[in-house]
Design an enzyme around this catalytic site. Structure first.
Site, short mmCIF file in Angstrom:
data_model
loop_
_atom_site.label_atom_id
_atom_site.label_comp_id
_atom_site.label_asym_id
_atom_site.label_seq_id
_atom_site.Cartn_x
_atom_site.Cartn_y
_atom_site.Cartn_z
N ASP A 29 0.85 -1.19 0.00
CA ASP A 29 0.00 0.00 0.00
C ASP A 29 0.89 1.24 0.00
O ASP A 29 1.89 1.31 0.72
CB ASP A 29 -0.92 0.00 1.23
CG ASP A 29 -2.05 1.01 1.09
OD1 ASP A 29 -3.21 0.57 0.96
OD2 ASP A 29 -1.77 2.23 1.08
N ASN A 85 -13.04 -2.93 2.48
CA ASN A 85 -13.96 -1.81 2.55
C ASN A 85 -14.91 -1.91 1.36
O ASN A 85 -14.46 -2.00 0.22
CB ASN A 85 -13.19 -0.48 2.50
CG ASN A 85 -12.30 -0.29 3.71
OD1 ASN A 85 -12.69 -0.62 4.83
ND2 ASN A 85 -11.10 0.23 3.51
N GLN A 92 -14.44 2.90 1.00
CA GLN A 92 -13.79 2.37 -0.21
C GLN A 92 -13.49 3.50 -1.19
O GLN A 92 -14.39 4.25 -1.57
CB GLN A 92 -14.67 1.31 -0.90
CG GLN A 92 -13.98 0.69 -2.11
CD GLN A 92 -14.80 -0.42 -2.78
OE1 GLN A 92 -15.93 -0.71 -2.37
NE2 GLN A 92 -14.23 -1.04 -3.79
N VAL A 94 -10.95 2.95 -3.93
CA VAL A 94 -10.58 2.38 -5.23
C VAL A 94 -11.62 1.33 -5.60
O VAL A 94 -11.80 0.34 -4.87
CB VAL A 94 -9.17 1.77 -5.20
CG1 VAL A 94 -8.82 1.18 -6.56
CG2 VAL A 94 -8.14 2.81 -4.79
N HIS A 98 -10.50 -5.26 -3.35
CA HIS A 98 -9.17 -5.50 -2.78
C HIS A 98 -9.27 -5.83 -1.31
O HIS A 98 -10.20 -5.40 -0.62
CB HIS A 98 -8.25 -4.29 -2.98
CG HIS A 98 -8.82 -2.99 -2.47
ND1 HIS A 98 -9.75 -2.26 -3.18
CD2 HIS A 98 -8.58 -2.29 -1.32
CE1 HIS A 98 -10.05 -1.16 -2.50
NE2 HIS A 98 -9.37 -1.17 -1.36
N HIS A 100 -7.12 -5.58 2.22
CA HIS A 100 -5.98 -5.01 2.92
C HIS A 100 -5.43 -6.12 3.83
O HIS A 100 -6.18 -6.68 4.64
CB HIS A 100 -6.39 -3.84 3.81
CG HIS A 100 -6.92 -2.65 3.06
ND1 HIS A 100 -6.18 -1.52 2.82
CD2 HIS A 100 -8.14 -2.41 2.51
CE1 HIS A 100 -6.91 -0.63 2.15
NE2 HIS A 100 -8.11 -1.14 1.96
P1 AMP Z 1 -9.82 1.57 0.09
O1 AMP Z 1 -10.08 2.78 0.93
O2 AMP Z 1 -10.23 0.29 0.77
O3 AMP Z 1 -10.39 1.70 -1.29
O4 AMP Z 1 -8.26 1.45 -0.02
C1 AMP Z 1 -7.52 1.85 -1.12
C2 AMP Z 1 -6.07 1.72 -0.73
O5 AMP Z 1 -5.29 1.79 -1.91
C3 AMP Z 1 -5.57 2.82 0.21
O6 AMP Z 1 -5.04 2.22 1.38
C4 AMP Z 1 -4.49 3.52 -0.61
O7 AMP Z 1 -3.40 3.95 0.18
C5 AMP Z 1 -4.10 2.45 -1.60
N1 AMP Z 1 -3.54 2.95 -2.84
C6 AMP Z 1 -4.06 3.92 -3.64
N2 AMP Z 1 -3.27 4.10 -4.72
C7 AMP Z 1 -2.25 3.22 -4.60
C8 AMP Z 1 -1.11 2.92 -5.39
N3 AMP Z 1 -0.84 3.57 -6.53
N4 AMP Z 1 -0.25 1.94 -4.97
C9 AMP Z 1 -0.51 1.29 -3.83
N5 AMP Z 1 -1.57 1.52 -3.03
C10 AMP Z 1 -2.42 2.48 -3.41
#
Ligand code: AMP
Length: 112
Positions: A29, A85, A92, A94, A98, A100
């Protein structure tokens, strides 16, 4: 439009990839919330947990096997946490399913 995780899968943007196979990818992350904070994704584009179908049962099982294997390889013998999430109230950001994988410290309950 591609999500940031799809761009990582397609090597359009860099990531610190720690594991990859035909169905999945694991990378660090970019904003770690624990000493170990990995993102575990299916390569298949599934926006959220709510978009899973019965056809994805094998894929999700595979992802959990990958999680357990990576956690073992990293020596997370004291435990670790796996978080999904789903949707805006869960935070959430992205829209590519996924998990974590968090470890290397103790975690409180309930989560924030
Ligand atoms: P969520 O809030 O569950 O959608 O988590 C998305 C996660 O993706 C967050 O913890 C971000 O820090 C992580 N994230 C976003 N962009 C990148 C990236 N380019 N490389 C690695 N992690 C990322």
């Amino acid at each position: 439009m591609s999500t940031v995780f799809k761009k990582i899968i397609d090597r359009q943007i860099p990531a610190d990839i720690v594991y990859e196979d035909e169905q999945s990818m694991v990378f660090k992350d970019i904003h770690p919330q624990a000493p170990v904070h990995l993102i575990v994704i299916p390569k298949k584009e599934i926006p959220t947990l709510n978009d899973l179908t019965e056809a994805d049962e094998g894929l999700i099982g595979h992802l959990f096997v990958v999680i357990a294997r990576v956690a073992k390889q990293l020596g997370l013998t004291g435990g670790y946490r796996v978080v999904v999430n789903c949707g805006p109230e869960a935070g959430q950001e992205v829209m590519h399913l996924h998990f974590h994988l968090l470890g290397g410290r103790s975690f409180g309950w309930p989560p924030g």
